[in-house]
Design an enzyme around this catalytic site. Structure first.
Site, PDB file in Angstrom:
ATOM      1  N   HIS A 102       0.844  -1.105  -0.120  1.00 30.80           N
ATOM      2  CA  HIS A 102      -0.049   0.139   0.137  1.00 30.80           C
ATOM      3  C   HIS A 102       0.857   1.109  -0.043  1.00 30.80           C
ATOM      4  O   HIS A 102       2.019   1.298   0.492  1.00 30.80           O
ATOM      5  CB  HIS A 102      -0.947   0.126   1.163  1.00 30.80           C
ATOM      6  CG  HIS A 102      -2.153  -0.794   0.933  1.00 30.80           C
ATOM      7  ND1 HIS A 102      -3.109  -0.746   0.059  1.00 30.80           N
ATOM      8  CD2 HIS A 102      -2.586  -1.787   1.805  1.00 30.80           C
ATOM      9  CE1 HIS A 102      -4.144  -1.618   0.241  1.00 30.80           C
ATOM     10  NE2 HIS A 102      -3.856  -2.205   1.344  1.00 30.80           N
ATOM     11  N   CYS A 159       0.854   3.086  -4.965  1.00 32.43           N
ATOM     12  CA  CYS A 159       0.579   4.349  -5.573  1.00 32.43           C
ATOM     13  C   CYS A 159      -0.833   4.880  -5.055  1.00 32.43           C
ATOM     14  O   CYS A 159      -1.356   4.038  -4.480  1.00 32.43           O
ATOM     15  CB  CYS A 159       0.531   4.341  -7.113  1.00 32.43           C
ATOM     16  SG  CYS A 159      -0.399   3.024  -7.578  1.00 32.43           S
TER      17      CYS A 159
END
Length: 682
Positions: A102, A159
């Site tokens: 994440h 991202c």
């Protein structure tokens, strides 16, 4: 993402003899906080990257440290960077850092971010609301600046993401609250889009960051540092099922594939552009980014065997190691990351081999394939030991049919349409919850039935007929076209014996002088507008016969080369062939629409490809021809290519043996492919 960037020339000979290649690979699937959704592909990313570094870039397993899931805490990551990369490396060393997991954002407090947000990577121990449990880009900058190695590659597959991706969206419209300001779901950097790496990119075009100052605002520091990130800051980046059995980060999966099978002199920019092209072709909405010393060759060395065997100069295409042998069973160091598929035949070469040509010392049939490893049966066990390398020579092909999903509110009508579709020899129906190529939308209308083929995500021309049988018959030209396009797009040789490359140049709609294209960047993923001037270019590594095929946004398939000006299709190395060139392809190409995605593909073979067997139609103007395809595309091509056997390579016998079992094998010797994508917009 603020990462230390530098641009210098790389001279491999200047490295000391004691230079070491070391890597730190991090993947977080499982997060401790119940508020943070787990991921599925991050550990696979680590596995694939590790095998790629060993088999392609000459890293040794002992010099690769991995942290996954519960090991990938904030403290664990920082400690590993400090101890393994900072304290453990020297100026002449090579360092590779990879993070999959994440990502997020938090408000910038020191004013060094133009968008007002710091980017974060999210360790598995992250606690929402506690900034101490994440690692900010400022912290990464400080850590990477302390690495003494001058050759540093940083890959961040984390991202700004949405549902089904590596998103850290905790229900906030913009930020997930931390002790300071907050953080939204992002795992990207502000690095610009990639160019091709073949020619300098004008200032108006996206490019890698300049030497100083970079867009990140960090002084270069003289390092050969490169940052590769999953997407732009405002985009999503997928954690996805990239094949029937494999979950991975879309960036990592395509990055590893292209680096494992790309040419030896591939630059970082070229790698990222190829990766971006493949991601676009797979319909993911993310554009990978590259920043730093992107126009140099990748930290590359001939692959060194896991044992003490000497290294060797690889061919284009992936080589895999035999890591274990148990009787007739062998374990391979590559799997889905190298596009291996069950049923394919590999030639095995001894540890001392340097050429990797012909049949090798034995052949191996692939049985089971995992993310970064595979098992196979040796057809000849003589002299096969761990440390041997293997190269694919016959590739197993799926039956080449068009898989359709019928959508209709009336189950009886849907069943009638499905029954009539099965009469098409190249059509199969999707199973419930299974994968499919195209959708058929069927709607009852006063005069009967209306059906629309949703082609590449775009609805086609509706067809109306009295009943299901007439409907399928009227739709057949569209189905045939969709089937041919699928076969062309899927035609790929992951292990070619020589290189072929195609690329494009684009100029604005008002451009009249084609010579202007010479000064514009070379691209493999082109963003064009209707009316833009396009030029397609190709070159080859050796004498061969080439077919250049264009699939327009309307779905029309056209052969641009060979043509009436050069009907034999013979091309020579050392030359660049271009559309708009007298005597070769003296026609200009403009993006005419409709809007959508356009495919340009080259197929190069050592003998003329029998285009008649692919049922090419009559001349369609400008010396080109249109394809009409109604029977087995891959089977016919396999027959054409089976005549390209290399001396001493028993492809024909192996292919005949496979055919007797109802399998289809496509030789990898004697041909190569490449492609580009043009996205046309209004």
């Amino acid at each position: 993402m603020r990462i230390l960037i530098g641009l210098c020339l790389f001279l491999a000979a200047a490295l000391p003899a004691t230079a070491v290649k070391r890597a730190l690979l991090i993947g977080a699937n499982e997060y401790a906080s119940p508020e943070i959704p787990d991921l599925k592909g991050c550990v696979n990313d680590v596995t694939m990257t590790r095998e790629m570094l060993v088999s392609r870039l000459g890293f040794t397993p002992a010099n690769i440290t991995t942290l996954v899931d519960g090991q990938a805490t904030a403290a664990g990551i920082k400690a590993a960077v400090q101890e393994w990369l900072i304290a453990g490396s020297s100026p002449g060393d090579t360092v590779w850092f990879h993070f999959s997991g994440h990502g997020s954002q938090a408000q910038d407090l020191n004013g060094d971010e133009e968008d007002g947000k710091d980017e974060l990577i999210c360790p598995s121990s992250m606690n929402p609301g506690d900034l101490a449990t994440v690692i900010t880009d400022d912290e990464l900058e400080s850590l990477f600046a302390q690495i003494p190695a001058q050759d540093v590659t940083i890959v961040l597959d984390a991202c700004h993401s949405g549902t089904g991706t590596r998103d850290l969206n905790l229900g906030q419209p913009r930020f997930a609250q931390f002790e300071r300001a907050g953080a939204s779901s992002a795992r990207a950097t502000k690095a610009p889009s990639p160019g091709s790496g073949r020619s300098p990119t004008p200032a108006a075009q996206p490019q890698a960051a300049p030497s100083s100052p970079s867009e990140s605002g960090i002084a270069p520091g003289g390092k050969l540092q490169v940052l590769i990130a999953g997407c732009r800051a405002e985009q999503t980046s997928a954690d996805a099922r990239v094949s029937d059995s494999l979950y991975a980060g879309v960036l990592t999966y395509n990055l590893v594939r292209n680096l494992s099978s790309g040419p030896r002199d591939l630059t970082y920019r070229q790698l990222v552009e190829r990766t971006a092209r493949d991601i676009e072709a797979a319909h993911y909405i993310q554009v990978p980014q590259v920043e730093g010393a992107a126009d140099r060759a990748i930290t590359a060395a001939p692959p060194a065997a896991p044992s003490t065997a000497p290294s060797a100069e690889p061919l284009s295409g992936a080589l895999v190691f035999i890591t274990a042998v148990d009787g007739r069973l062998a374990t391979l160091s590559g799997g889905e990351n190298l596009r291996l598929v069950p049923g394919s035949i590999l030639a095995v070469f001894g540890p001392e081999e340097t050429a990797f040509r012909g049949a090798g010392i034995a052949q191996l049939r692939v049985q089971r394939v995992g993310p970064a490893s595979a098992r196979g049966v040796l057809l000849d066990t003589a002299r096969v030991v761990p440390g041997c390398r293997a190269r694919e020579i016959l590739r197993a092909q799926d039956p080449d049919w068009l898989c359709l999903l019928v959508e209709c509110s009336d189950p009886a009508v849907a069943a009638a349409v499905e029954r009539n579709l099965t009469a098409c020899p190249y059509v199969r129906l999707a199973t419930a919850g299974g994968r499919y190529d195209q959708r058929l939308r069927v709607t009852p209308v006063p005069n009967g039935l209306s059906v629309t083929l949703v082609f590449d995500g775009t609805p086609g021309t509706p067809v109306v007929a009295a009943g299901a049988a007439e409907l399928v018959q009227a739709l057949e030209p569209q189905l045939e076209q969709a089937y041919t396009l699928k076969a062309l797009a899927a035609l790929d040789n992951p292990c070619p014996a020589f290189e072929v490359e195609v690329w494009a140049n684009r100029a604005g709609a008002g451009t009249a002088a084609a010579a202007l294209l010479d000064s514009l960047p070379d691209q493999k993923l082109v963003q064009a507008r209707v009316g833009d001037l396009l030029r397609f270019n190709f070159r080859v590594e050796r004498d061969c016969y080439l077919t250049l095929i264009n699939v327009g946004t309307s779905g029309r398939i056209t052969v641009l080369f060979p043509n009436q000006y050069q009907p034999d299709g013979l091309v020579r190395p050392g030359r660049v062939y271009r559309t708009g060139t007298p005597g070769q392809m003296p026609f200009q190409i403009r993006a005419k629409g409709p809007v959508g995605r356009e495919l340009v593909k080259v197929v190069a073979t050592l003998a003329p490809l029998d285009l008649a067997s692919l049922r090419l139609g009559q001349a369609a103007g400008a010396g080109t021809r249109s394809i009409s395809q109604g029977s087995s595309f891959v089977a016919q091509l396999s027959r054409d290519l089976s005549g390209l056997d290399a001396p001493g390579l028993p492809l024909r016998d192996l292919a005949v043996e496979a055919a007797s079992r109802g399998e289809l094998l496509l030789p990898t010797e004697g041909w190569a492919t490449d492609y580009l994508i043009v996205e046309t917009r209004e």
